[in-house]
Structures are given as C-alpha cells and as structure tokens.
Design an enzyme around this catalytic site. Structure first.
Site, PDB file in Angstrom:
ATOM      1  N   GLY A   6       0.897  -1.188   0.025  1.00 32.02           N
ATOM      2  CA  GLY A   6       0.051   0.111   0.024  1.00 32.02           C
ATOM      3  C   GLY A   6       1.090   1.238   0.068  1.00 32.02           C
ATOM      4  O   GLY A   6       2.078   1.196   0.460  1.00 32.02           O
ATOM      5  N   CYS A   7       0.331   2.531  -0.486  1.00 32.28           N
ATOM      6  CA  CYS A   7       0.975   3.524  -0.451  1.00 32.28           C
ATOM      7  C   CYS A   7       1.432   4.183   0.997  1.00 32.28           C
ATOM      8  O   CYS A   7       2.705   4.276   0.833  1.00 32.28           O
ATOM      9  CB  CYS A   7       0.130   4.517  -1.217  1.00 32.28           C
ATOM     10  SG  CYS A   7      -1.678   4.850  -0.645  1.00 32.28           S
ATOM     11  N   TYR A   8       0.601   4.483   1.641  1.00 30.14           N
ATOM     12  CA  TYR A   8       1.100   4.891   2.985  1.00 30.14           C
ATOM     13  C   TYR A   8       2.214   3.689   3.504  1.00 30.14           C
ATOM     14  O   TYR A   8       3.080   4.184   4.200  1.00 30.14           O
ATOM     15  CB  TYR A   8      -0.077   5.036   4.109  1.00 30.14           C
ATOM     16  CG  TYR A   8      -0.916   5.917   3.817  1.00 30.14           C
ATOM     17  CD1 TYR A   8      -2.391   5.648   3.644  1.00 30.14           C
ATOM     18  CD2 TYR A   8      -0.842   7.326   4.126  1.00 30.14           C
ATOM     19  CE1 TYR A   8      -3.438   6.465   3.469  1.00 30.14           C
ATOM     20  CE2 TYR A   8      -1.884   8.332   3.963  1.00 30.14           C
ATOM     21  CZ  TYR A   8      -3.203   8.007   3.559  1.00 30.14           C
ATOM     22  OH  TYR A   8      -4.200   8.568   3.721  1.00 30.14           O
ATOM     23  N   ALA A   9       1.627   2.265   3.455  1.00 32.01           N
ATOM     24  CA  ALA A   9       2.430   1.246   4.232  1.00 32.01           C
ATOM     25  C   ALA A   9       3.907   1.577   3.616  1.00 32.01           C
ATOM     26  O   ALA A   9       4.865   0.987   4.328  1.00 32.01           O
ATOM     27  CB  ALA A   9       2.000   0.080   3.784  1.00 32.01           C
TER      28      ALA A   9
END
Ligand code: NDP
Ligand code: X2W
Length: 316
Positions: A132-135
């Site tokens: 994921g992008c934030y992750a």
C-alpha cells in the site's frame, strides 16, 4: 522477444500510471488490457499513453487467463484478485502476477513487493503483492530505527485524494475536500496492520485525505530506547539507503507538493529530543506508492534491470 504484459483495471488511476511508464520502458510491452467499460474500444481512446492496437477486453478471469503474456498486473479495487489468481494458476501459462490491491499482502505464498526490504524474495517471484502507498512510506521511514525503538512509532499521514481511486466517495470528492483536511480510519487502518506485520513491530498510523490530487506526507514520531544524536540519526538513514535508487535522504523537511510526479521516496526533516526522533517521509502515492514500485517488482521478477522504465527523478 520483448516480454509482454496484460493489465486488468487499465482505466484506473494506477493502471493509467503504469501504462504511461510502460510506454517508455523499452524492455516490457503492454499487450492486453481489460476493463468493465469500453470493451471493444481502443485502449488509446481511454489512456493517452496507450500503445496503438490494443483493444479493451472483458474482465472475466477466464479471458485474462487466456492471454499469451509473460506478466499480468491487477490494478483493481480490493477484494477481486483471488478469482484472477485462481484462473491464472489453473491456466495453460503461469505469467508473473503482480497485484496492486491489499488482497494478498499478508499471504506468505506471495512475495511482498517492497524491493528495499525484500529484493531477493521478489527476484524471480511468480506472485507479488504490491504494498500500500502509506505502508510503503511508513516501512521505509521506520526500518532504520527498528532496533532502537522503545515503543510503537506514531505515523501521521496525509494523502492526495487520488489515493481513494476513481469510484466516487467522500474521500475523493473535491467539493467535500475543498479547504478541508479529512481524518478517517482513526484506528486499525489496513496500512497500520500491513506495516506492523512486515516490520515485525507495532506502529500506529492515522490517515487523512487532503484537497490535492497526488502525494503522501508522513510525519513519524519514533520513541527511542536511548538518546541519539541528530548526526547519528541522519547517518543511520544514509547508510541504510545508500545505493537505493528510489529512496532519497535529505537534511531538509520534505514537502508533499515536491513529491508529486516523483518516483522515489524522500526521507528527511530529522529532529531528535532525548526520547524521540521525528522523520518526515514523502512520496507519490500513484508512483512509488503503486505503479513505479509495481514496475520495480515486474523488472525483478522478469530478470530485467530493476529500475528500467522508472524515469530518473530531477535531483533536488
Ligand atoms: N490510488 C492509489 O494511490 C493506490 C491504489 N492502490 C491499489 O491499487 C488498486 C487500483 O487503485 P486505483 O487505480 O486507484 O483504483 P481505481 O478505482 O482508480 O481503478 C480501479 C480499476 O478497476 C476497475 N473497477 C472499479 N471498480 C470495479 C469493480 N467493482 N469490479 C471490477 N473492476 C472495477 C475500474 O474501472 P473500469 O473497470 O470501469 O474501467 C478501474 O479500471 C486498488 O486495489 C488500490 O487499493 C495501491 C496503492 C496506491
Ligand atoms: C486516500 C485514500 O483513501 N487512500 C487509500 C489508500 C490507497 C491504497 O494504498 O490502497 P490499498 O492499500 O487498499 O491497496 C486508503 O486509505 O484506503
């Protein structure tokens, strides 16, 4: 023969970014594309950078499994990947499969596609779950201090509304977002669980969505078991990411507006007090948070140069 790729979800934000990157790759060719809408129409009628000659096909797993391609990318909303993975596994070919969704990020049978931490697992892998992008930003921001932590880091994240996809929702409604900053998923966000899982250490994360289109900024507070001088802190990040083409370490505090359109992650703003360090991480959610990272993973899985097709960012 140039390896070929089939893209499912070509009309989405991430699909469009990946098609754009593939147009300049030179060693991997977009050959098939599927969508719920526009079936029978040229892909180029929907995507500016699409190569000529590609006609949008139906999205049935059977159709996708019949594609004579070397790799398939799923750029669909969460919850849809399993039918394609099953159809491809049962099909006559075993293309490399990269899934952009969250569906297989916790499945050990799938390589977790964060090259800076799992490069050898990804090299030659047949099934890759893109992070994921934030992750992505949380893990790259926390990893260098893992062994110095006195408790869970706290990540305050803000994303552009392209992170919410094209299906209309309050989180991608420019009217709702005008002059606003929208907190959401205040506990238990998927990326909090995803980053904690893959770091092997609890992290806390609170997301917000903002009126700009693309980009993520994360301010991460890390509790330290013992005091750390700022110079030692910066040196630690520079050492860990030395030679990593898609991680940039800077003394400045990075700003999210500068991340839009960049393919790398920028880590900076290093501050310390006697009990904490604070770092700021910025990235483009659609690029290193999705399409550019997917291309890194495809290259590794297909034995191509890892950053082929990922343009060099303007040095800043
Ligand atoms: N946006 C971001 O910043 C990031 C997104 N991701 C993940 O990548 C994936 C794609 O994201 P994104 O491009 O933003 O999503 P979009 O909503 O923009 O696009 C998803 C694609 O799937 C198709 N689609 C939408 N709903 C359905 C449905 N119910 N059934 C079948 N097909 C559908 C869409 O259009 P159609 O079929 O109509 O052409 C589109 O082609 C998602 O899993 C997302 O979680 C990961 C990292 C970052
Ligand atoms: C602003 C916004 O809504 N962002 C999305 C993250 C997009 C993403 O990375 O999606 P997956 O992890 O689901 O693949 C969210 O918070 O769910």
């Amino acid at each position: 023969m140039t390896p070929t790729l089939g893209l499912v979800g070509a009309r989405g934000h991430v699909g469009g970014e990946l098609a754009r990157l593939l147009a300049g790759h030179g060693g991997l060719r977009l050959a098939r594309a599927a969508s719920r809408q526009g079936v029978g129409e040229p892909l180029s009628a929907h995507l500016a950078h699409a190569p000529a000659g590609i006609v949008l096909e139906d999205m049935s797993p059977e159709t996708v499994a019949s594609w004579p391609v070397d790799a398939v990318v799923l750029a669909l909303p969460n919850g849809l990947a399993a039918a394609y993975a099953d159809a491809l596994a049962a099909g006559p070919r075993a293309p490399v499969l990269v899934d952009l969704s969250a569906d297989f990020r916790f499945d050990p049978a799938w390589a977790y596609g964060l090259p800076e931490r799992h490069r050898e697992r990804i090299r030659g892998a047949r099934k890759i779950a893109n992070p994921g992008c934030y992750a992505t930003g949380i893990q790259l921001g926390v990893a260098p201090l893992l062994e110095l932590l006195a408790g869970p880091p706290q990540a305050f994240g803000v994303s552009g509304y392209s992170g919410a996809g094209t299906t209309p929702s309050p989180r991608n409604d420019p009217e709702r977002l005008r002059d606003n900053l929208m907190p959401y998923a205040l506990t238990g966000h998927l990326h909090e669980r995803e980053a904690s899982h893959h770091l092997g250490h609890a992290v806390r994360f609170v997301p917000h969505v903002a009126p700009f289109f693309r980009g993520i900024t994360l301010t991460i507070t890390l509790p330290l078991a013992r005091p750390l001088e700022r110079d030692a802190l910066v040196r630690r990040y520079r050492d860990v990411y030395a030679g990593e083409p898609l991680v940039r370490v800077t003394d400045d505090i990075p700003e999210v507006r500068a991340a839009a359109g960049r393919h790398d992650v920028t880590i900076g703003g290093f501050q310390v007090d006697d009990r904490h360090a604070v770092v700021v991480v910025t990235l483009d959610n659609l690029l290193k948070g999705a399409a550019s990272q997917a291309l890194q993973n495809l290259n590794l899985a297909l034995g191509l140069p890892e950053r082929q097709g990922v343009p060099r960012d303007p040095s800043a």
